[in-house]
Scaffold this motif. Structure first.
Motif, PDB file in Angstrom:
ATOM      1  N   HIS A 166       0.821  -1.214   0.000  1.00  0.00           N
ATOM      2  CA  HIS A 166       0.000   0.000   0.000  1.00  0.00           C
ATOM      3  C   HIS A 166       0.857   1.267   0.000  1.00  0.00           C
ATOM      4  O   HIS A 166       0.416   2.321  -0.476  1.00  0.00           O
ATOM      5  CB  HIS A 166      -0.906  -0.010   1.232  1.00  0.00           C
ATOM      6  CG  HIS A 166      -2.131   0.848   1.107  1.00  0.00           C
ATOM      7  ND1 HIS A 166      -3.138   0.593   0.199  1.00  0.00           N
ATOM      8  CD2 HIS A 166      -2.521   1.968   1.758  1.00  0.00           C
ATOM      9  CE1 HIS A 166      -4.082   1.512   0.301  1.00  0.00           C
ATOM     10  NE2 HIS A 166      -3.734   2.350   1.242  1.00  0.00           N
ATOM     11  N   GLY A 171     -12.870   0.959   0.778  1.00  0.00           N
ATOM     12  CA  GLY A 171     -12.508   0.709  -0.606  1.00  0.00           C
ATOM     13  C   GLY A 171     -13.594  -0.004  -1.403  1.00  0.00           C
ATOM     14  O   GLY A 171     -13.856   0.360  -2.561  1.00  0.00           O
ATOM     15  N   ASP A 172     -14.233  -0.998  -0.799  1.00  0.00           N
ATOM     16  CA  ASP A 172     -15.258  -1.736  -1.537  1.00  0.00           C
ATOM     17  C   ASP A 172     -16.395  -0.817  -1.961  1.00  0.00           C
ATOM     18  O   ASP A 172     -16.888  -0.880  -3.098  1.00  0.00           O
ATOM     19  CB  ASP A 172     -15.811  -2.887  -0.673  1.00  0.00           C
ATOM     20  CG  ASP A 172     -14.800  -4.021  -0.544  1.00  0.00           C
ATOM     21  OD1 ASP A 172     -13.816  -4.036  -1.322  1.00  0.00           O
ATOM     22  OD2 ASP A 172     -14.993  -4.873   0.338  1.00  0.00           O
ATOM     23  N   ARG A 212     -15.185   1.459  -4.725  1.00  0.00           N
ATOM     24  CA  ARG A 212     -15.120   0.750  -6.009  1.00  0.00           C
ATOM     25  C   ARG A 212     -16.515   0.641  -6.627  1.00  0.00           C
ATOM     26  O   ARG A 212     -16.692   0.765  -7.831  1.00  0.00           O
ATOM     27  CB  ARG A 212     -14.525  -0.656  -5.793  1.00  0.00           C
ATOM     28  CG  ARG A 212     -13.027  -0.685  -5.901  1.00  0.00           C
ATOM     29  CD  ARG A 212     -12.472  -2.102  -5.798  1.00  0.00           C
ATOM     30  NE  ARG A 212     -11.155  -2.011  -5.186  1.00  0.00           N
ATOM     31  CZ  ARG A 212     -10.916  -2.113  -3.887  1.00  0.00           C
ATOM     32  NH1 ARG A 212     -11.909  -2.371  -3.052  1.00  0.00           N
ATOM     33  NH2 ARG A 212      -9.697  -1.973  -3.425  1.00  0.00           N
ATOM     34  N   ALA A 218      -7.322   3.488  -1.643  1.00  0.00           N
ATOM     35  CA  ALA A 218      -7.951   3.125  -0.372  1.00  0.00           C
ATOM     36  C   ALA A 218      -7.190   3.767   0.780  1.00  0.00           C
ATOM     37  O   ALA A 218      -5.978   3.982   0.694  1.00  0.00           O
ATOM     38  CB  ALA A 218      -7.970   1.613  -0.219  1.00  0.00           C
ATOM     39  N   LYS A 267      -6.753  -7.202  -1.111  1.00  0.00           N
ATOM     40  CA  LYS A 267      -7.466  -6.150  -1.850  1.00  0.00           C
ATOM     41  C   LYS A 267      -6.485  -5.145  -2.432  1.00  0.00           C
ATOM     42  O   LYS A 267      -5.518  -4.758  -1.766  1.00  0.00           O
ATOM     43  CB  LYS A 267      -8.452  -5.434  -0.929  1.00  0.00           C
ATOM     44  CG  LYS A 267      -9.579  -6.364  -0.524  1.00  0.00           C
ATOM     45  CD  LYS A 267     -10.684  -5.663   0.217  1.00  0.00           C
ATOM     46  CE  LYS A 267     -11.764  -6.684   0.554  1.00  0.00           C
ATOM     47  NZ  LYS A 267     -12.784  -6.157   1.457  1.00  0.00           N
ATOM     48  N   GLY A 295      -5.257  -1.623  -3.351  1.00  0.00           N
ATOM     49  CA  GLY A 295      -5.487  -0.295  -2.791  1.00  0.00           C
ATOM     50  C   GLY A 295      -5.768   0.765  -3.838  1.00  0.00           C
ATOM     51  O   GLY A 295      -6.283   1.834  -3.518  1.00  0.00           O
ATOM     52  N   LEU A 333      -7.866   2.411  -6.515  1.00  0.00           N
ATOM     53  CA  LEU A 333      -9.306   2.347  -6.766  1.00  0.00           C
ATOM     54  C   LEU A 333      -9.678   2.579  -8.221  1.00  0.00           C
ATOM     55  O   LEU A 333     -10.868   2.591  -8.570  1.00  0.00           O
ATOM     56  CB  LEU A 333     -10.029   3.366  -5.867  1.00  0.00           C
ATOM     57  CG  LEU A 333      -9.870   3.115  -4.359  1.00  0.00           C
ATOM     58  CD1 LEU A 333     -10.570   4.204  -3.560  1.00  0.00           C
ATOM     59  CD2 LEU A 333     -10.417   1.737  -3.978  1.00  0.00           C
TER      60      LEU A 333
END
Lengths: 521, 521
Positions: free
Chosen positions: A111, B258-259, B262, B281, B288, B290, B292
């Motif tokens: 990240h 983030g979800d 998205r 994110a 996941k 990061g 977006l």
């Protein structure tokens, strides 16, 4: 746990390694990037996590803890801003040569390149207070990193381990065996011999001690040397931990203000440093030299603040004072004063009532002027001071000292202005049920700055004076303390202060007494 | 004051230059090395010094001030530890592109080589948050340094001027004329044209705005573009200053998680960035990505957070939506709820009562979930958010916003956990008589961390859960606030919250309402 244990998360490997290396307290203020560390705590029941509501409480507690326990605690801080909040008390720890393992969570390695909002240069911030910094690069190695961090901390410094979230959550962590605890560096024999010759020369000499030498054994040896040679014995201005009181060999401290310190050192021809470094003024002042070593004075730096100071002093004492016995302070307390509450009477109350085995955390600043004399013959106790000058250390350091020594009463003697930097430490006092009695000296001023304004030769008007005035509005520390769960009373006379301290001593757990003292200045 | 004024101290030259350059507020927490700066304040009556009891209050206030005033305030901090204490809110200012002139006092140049107790690497610490750092090297130049600092700050960054005590106290200071305030960088015409083509293409597009574009003019232009092209309009997750309410063109914000973000961006083929940067994110989560930006989506970075975003949007609107009028939010308030106090009902109370022209400082975290909807049709107001994720910004930023806009009510919507980082800001609210109404959402938890623990896929036991529990002991924010001079009441029902807010609005000066809400999680 063994050195090749596998199949654990990085966080678990880290925590088990810390625990196996003798670190069993973590002063924590976590955030999202530390969640796996937090979750792993339940799997390492020997690790006590102490929650702070502000990072400066966590770092100051780690400082106070290690000064009393003699071994490091960990902190858990949240990225660069969390480290920033903890920086002032890490600065004090650095100046105290306190071992601290500062774990700072960071974004996942994957990240970090995204420069997310909380990204910043943690290593740059950490470098300003840490003798050792490592950015943990892999789950497989984080256990070894932790062991190295503990060993580095034991060298008398802040060891900062930056812990990326994915290193923490990854599988394949390995618990590392404890690294060897390094010995304190010993004196160079030639330097020690030269120091002995200087002290024996009959020329005016000052023996300035610090580090571990301000504990009872070092003080005894230092007193023997001073008695046998006529050298003037002084402790550094702000010792990390000074043992004192009845039965302990006494020592005066080098004064805070340069002029007074210069007067103490006088025309010394030799300055012997054991467990400390060459003295300098705390601040620079117009027209004054900050170096406190007189012209023509030879400096003999035997060991520094991390060195084996007690052994060095004992060796010097064996050479210079083989038949001398150390003088120790006689038991003596001031009479319990009544009536007006002043800096002097408040000090006398403390001296009259300080319990056996107390740990005193001293951030009383100007209101503490009378404390050293008033407590010199009190029952044996430890005195912790503000080593680095970054105020806001008292309440947090008391937290850590009380965690380290649950069977000893902690008295936190705290100025009002500096109390406000880390006031939420009171909540941790209450949460952990710590036996801390806090005296807040409420003088409604940054009185030290009034003194310093004059000392630097400046003259201010009302705008300047306003910046030293904490009385608009008046703070109410009893309300603030109660709001954080600490029972509190206000004392407006010496009698009320004495009553409050006696009641606090009679009941375990934290208390706060707000002592309404006039400002010295 | 003229550009060649002489015969003044460095501190006076600095202060007069700042004042002449449009900086007339200094949020201060000084120490000894800043005494000449403090003394010089009386000679520059146009400079208002606002005392903070902790440096994070000073820096957060400077952030809040400049977001509302559109020009920088100065801070006055004491050496490395003081800067450390102020770092978290300077981090937030950095992420907000807020202009701040951070004056940090340092030891005298003659004193620095002595490594006195408060010496540390100020530049390293400052570099982590500052776009511009200068160590002022001479009294003759400190005025020019100050003018450069102000100009640098106006580029949308923290400009840190390290001020050695002897540079400050020296004679021969020269007041410098203001440096030109730089214009915001404008969009590259080719990029702007490509963005226009993308928006006109009919392919799925998202227009993501930030920086100055979240003010009314930018929002109007952005809404016109969205209406004419079908692009989805979103503001960055944490805008520095969002104008909103009845009569202002509305905008939704990119989600924090983030979800959800998205989902908002969906299968966009074009992402047009005006006044912001490519979205990532907030934290990394296991498994996941990061970043977006969807696969195959072209990113058109028109101007960043410091750029001339309004002009760029107006140019795009002229190209793409010449006949379109911006839709604005209709006046609409939720019905004033009664009964149980919950996150939802508390939000409705705020929406029902938020006064015209309010400045809302939002650090409500999980308790603020319902606020955007509940206030969307409230009378026009500004909304300031936690741009950098470093908690403890709310109470300080409210301080600065109220100093900047004395005729506007400030509502500080503040979570309990984050309130405790900089709680002493309340004292400055009282001292300056600021018209700030603080709502502390008392849910006795770091509720966000309970959410995040689940989000990162970790499972904790009691030890982990204990670190999110602020209820042992229960904090009493009314007691704490009163202890700092701010009238306070506790509200346990929606009716009590409404009553308390109405009473606060009827009386000038600071108030605090402790809203006892259940934690969302």
């Amino acid at each position: 746990m063994s050195g090749d244990e596998r199949d654990t998360s990085g966080a678990t490997a880290l925590l088990r390694t810390l625990h196996g290396s003798g670190v069993d307290v973590c002063f924590a203020n976590p955030g999202t990037s530390e969640m796996h560390f937090v979750a792993a705590l339940d799997g390492v029941p020997g690790m006590r996590a102490v929650l702070a509501l502000f990072e400066g409480v966590a770092t100051g507690a780690a400082d106070g803890y290690a000064r009393m326990a003699g071994r490091p605690a960990a902190t858990l801080l949240h990225l660069g801003p969390g480290l920033g909040n903890g920086l002032a008390n890490l600065h004090n720890a650095r100046r105290a040569h306190t071992p601290v393992v500062a774990v700072v969570g960071d974004h996942a390695l994957t990240h970090a390149p995204l420069d997310a909002p909380l990204q910043s240069d943690i290593a740059a911030i950490a470098g300003s207070v840490s003798g050792w910094v490592r950015h943990s690069a892999s789950t497989a190695d984080v256990g070894a990193d932790a062991a190295d961090a503990v060993a580095a901390a034991h060298r008398g410094q802040v060891a900062t381990l930056v812990l990326p979230a994915d290193v923490s959550w990854g599988d394949g962590g390995r618990v590392a065996p404890p690294a060897a605890v390094p010995d304190r560096p010993v004196a160079d024999p030639g330097t020690l011999r030269a120091a002995a010759d200087a002290l024996a020369s009959g020329e005016p000499a000052v023996l300035l001690i610090g580090g571990e030498a301000t504990r009872a054994a070092g003080l005894a040896a230092a007193n023997r040397i001073a008695a046998a040679t006529g050298a003037r014995l002084l402790a550094e201005t702000f010792p990390a931990r000074l043992e004192r009181g009845a039965g302990v060999a006494p020592v005066g401290r080098l004064a805070y203000l340069g002029d007074a310190a210069r007067h103490q050192i006088g025309a010394a021809r030799h300055l012997v440093l054991v467990g400390t470094r060459s003295p300098v003024a705390f601040f620079g002042y117009p027209g004054k030299d900050g170096d406190l070593v007189p012209d023509g004075c030879a400096v003999h730096a035997v060991v520094d603040g991390t060195g084996a100071a007690t052994a060095a002093l004992e060796e010097l004492a064996d050479l210079l004072a083989p038949g001398t016995t150390a003088v120790t302070a006689a038991a003596a307390r001031p009479e319990l004063p009544t009536g007006e509450l002043t800096v002097a009477s408040a000090s006398a109350v403390v001296g009259a009532l300080l319990p056996e085995g107390a740990i005193v955390v001293d951030e009383a600043i100007t209101s503490g002027l009378g404390l050293p004399d008033a407590t010199a013959g009190a029952p044996r106790h430890d005195w912790l001071t503000l080593t680095g000058g970054a105020i806001g250390y008292g309440l947090p350091a008391a937290t850590g000292a009380a965690v380290a020594c649950p069977d000893r009463p902690v008295w936190c003697l705290q100025a009002d202005g500096s109390a406000m930097y880390t006031i939420s430490a009171l909540w941790t006092h209450a949460r952990e049920g710590l036996d801390i009695t806090t005296v807040v000296y409420h003088n409604s001023a940054y009185a030290i700055l009034r003194m310093e304004l004059a000392a630097v030769g400046a003259t201010g008007g009302p705008a300047a004076a306003g910046l030293f005035d904490l009385g608009r509005p008046e703070l109410d520390f009893t309300a603030i303390a109660r709001g954080m769960g600490v029972p509190a009373v206000r004392a407006t006379t010496a009698d009320e202060l004495a009553d409050a301290l006696r009641r606090a001593a009679a009941e375990p757990g934290p208390h706060l007494v707000e002592a309404m003292v006039p400002a010295l200045v």
